[in-house]
Design a protein around this motif. Structure first.
Motif: not given
Lengths: 279, 257
Positions: B206-211, B220-234
């Motif tokens: 899921h994190a990859g798809c959101v990324f 930006t990668l900061a945006d993408a990383a943050q969004a990914a961590l929101e759906v999968e904190p680990d």
């Protein structure tokens, strides 16, 4: 732009590797452009690889020249783009319609050959040639239905179309045989009346009896070798009009590439003087 | 003398008669539809449309069987003939059709499988461009990672399915060497890429798809990383980046813009 084209083959994806490797002189390939109207990817790469070794012909099925409307501008643009990319030796279409009011009917549909229809088809052919900056060949379709309202015979309709637009013609000899059987006219008389000087290409293919109606209705099935009667009509034609690029069309029940190549070689032998023995 | 517009009227009648189940629907063409030969046109239009859907949805066809697929395709085609003559692209909304198709109601995963068949086609026909090499990771490490942007390759497609293991079901039915075995019934995502001009696929969490959603939207990668961590904190973002780069999922890296 001149190419040495004698006999060619319809190109099927199953035969790409063999087609690419083949170095027979005078061999060319024909494809339906609609199958290559993509933004990119392997299909275009395959086609360009084939084109780097052999001349190509684009044989369209979807311009819907006989529809009572102009050819779809987006489709014409796609065709022109593909033509720019592969620089085909020949571009052809059908005396038929398929796209109508936004729906594509995947077939080559008939219409009454009226003077009104002739004006429309001539206008559509001219628009197509203008867009492509290339003369196209228009093919005689197979007929199955007895239609009311024809004002022109097909050969005279095509002759007048050539006169009005400067287009060329594609004479499908198998379609003549199938139509003559189904409609009850003489295939020989049709072949003899066809405007020979305008023929840019000839098609040969196999046919089959309708599964339900048998030999009373022949279907242009492209799933069998060219029939002896069609070879005989072909020889009669080229004796009269001379050699023309000739294509073996095979779409179904596909044999090995070498089997098709042998059928193609037979046509090539008939095209080269002195005319070889009959099939 | 036939009146002006006769050709258009003929074509309207003929097109209607091609799809009509009842010849009374086209009285103007009664002499045509009464001929046995009219069935050749009817059959040909339907067969070509159904053949195209079957070719474009191979995993669906393998799951439900050819007979079921062709019956469903006939219903779909009668309602929506191809709008474009490029039959390779016919049936863009077949997944939506299956989702509301009563006989498929119990096969809840079928629309998802159809969606992945469709994404395969989109990947197959997308524009050609070079994929970013995995060595781009070094460039990323040397610059300002968080302000960089990654552009997905034109042929890259991805989808997350929260409710079912759609990727496993699809991939097992997409190729001839399908494997059997138990399926862990949980959400799954898929990544399709086209390195070396051939469509390939792998699972994507899921994190990859959101990324990727964020990258595609220009984040930006900061945006993408943050969004990914929101759906999968680990989520392991380093491994995710390596995975995506190795798959050829991107075409361009813009540092620091």
């Amino acid at each position: 732009m001149t190419h040495f084209l004698d006999a060619g083959l319809g190109l099927k994806p199953q035969h790409y590797d063999a087609a690419l490797a083949c170095s027979t002189a005078g061999l060319w390939f024909e494809v339906h452009p609609e199958n290559y109207m993509v933004a990119g990817g392997p299909r275009l790469a395959w086609l360009e690889a084939i084109r780097s070794k052999h001349p190509l012909s684009l044989h369209g099925v979807a311009l819907s020249l006989a529809a009572d409307t102009e050819p779809d501008a987006a489709h014409l643009k796609r065709l022109a783009e593909l033509a720019r990319r592969v620089e085909p030796a020949l571009i052809s279409e059908h005396l038929a319609w398929s796209t109508w009011r936004g729906a594509y009917h995947p077939d080559l549909l008939p219409f009454p050959r009226t003077t009104e229809a002739l004006a429309r088809v001539a206008d559509n052919v001219s628009r197509t040639q203008d867009a492509l900056q290339q003369r196209i060949a228009v093919e005689n379709p197979s007929h199955y239905l007895k239609l009311d309202g024809h004002e022109w015979s097909e050969t005279e309709f095509l002759r007048e179309l050539v006169r009005r637009t400067g287009c060329g013609l594609l004479l499908d000899v198998n379609n003549v045989y199938v139509s003559a059987c189904n409609m009850g006219y003489s295939a020989e008389e049709y072949i003899d009346a066809f405007p020979g000087e305008a023929v840019m290409e000839i098609h040969l293919a196999g046919h089959a009896p309708d599964p339900r109606l048998g030999n009373t209705l022949l279907v242009d099935s492209h799933d069998a070798p060219v029939a002896p009667e069609v070879w005989a009509l072909y020889e009669r034609l080229i004796r009269r009009i001379g050699t023309r690029p000739t294509l073996i069309e095979r779409d179904d029940n596909l044999p090995a590439f070498d089997v098709l190549l042998a059928e193609r070689d037979h046509a090539a032998a008939l095209l080269r003087p002195p005319v070889a023995e009959a099939a | 003398m036939i009146a002006v517009g006769a050709l258009a009227r003929f074509q309207d009648d003929f097109a209607r008669a091609l799809l009509a189940q009842d010849d009374a629907a086209s009285p103007a063409l009664a002499t045509l539809t009464a001929q046995p030969a009219f069935a050749i046109y009817r059959n040909s239009v339907m067969k070509s449309s159904i053949d195209a859907l079957q070719a474009n949805y191979p995993a669906v066809s393998r799951i439900v069987g050819e007979e079921w697929l062709r019956a469903a395709a006939a219903i779909y085609a009668r309602d929506a003939l191809p709008g474009l003559p490029m039959l390779l692209q016919y049936g863009a909304d077949f997944a939506d059709f299956l989702a509301r198709f009563e006989p498929a109601a119990e096969l809840t995963y079928l629309p998802g499988v159809a969606r992945l068949d469709r994404l395969w086609t989109e990947a197959h026909v997308a524009a050609s461009e070079d994929a970013l090499l995995p060595t781009a990771a070094q460039q990323l490490a040397s610059g300002n990672f968080f302000r960089a942007r990654l552009q997905p390759h034109a042929a890259t497609r991805w989808a997350w399915f929260a409710d079912a293991p759609i990727y496993t079901i699809w991939s097992r039915n997409r190729s001839d060497d399908a494997v059997d075995g138990d399926i862990d019934w949980r959400g799954e995502g898929a990544l399709l890429t086209r390195p070396q001009d051939s469509v390939q696929w792998r699972a994507l969490d899921h994190a990859g798809c959101v990324f990727l959603d964020n990258c595609a939207a220009g984040g930006t990668l900061a945006d993408a990383a943050q969004a990914a961590l929101e759906v999968e904190p680990d989520a392991d973002l380093g491994r995710l980046m390596a995975n995506l780069l190795e798959a050829g999922a991107f075409s361009r890296l813009d540092m620091n813009t």
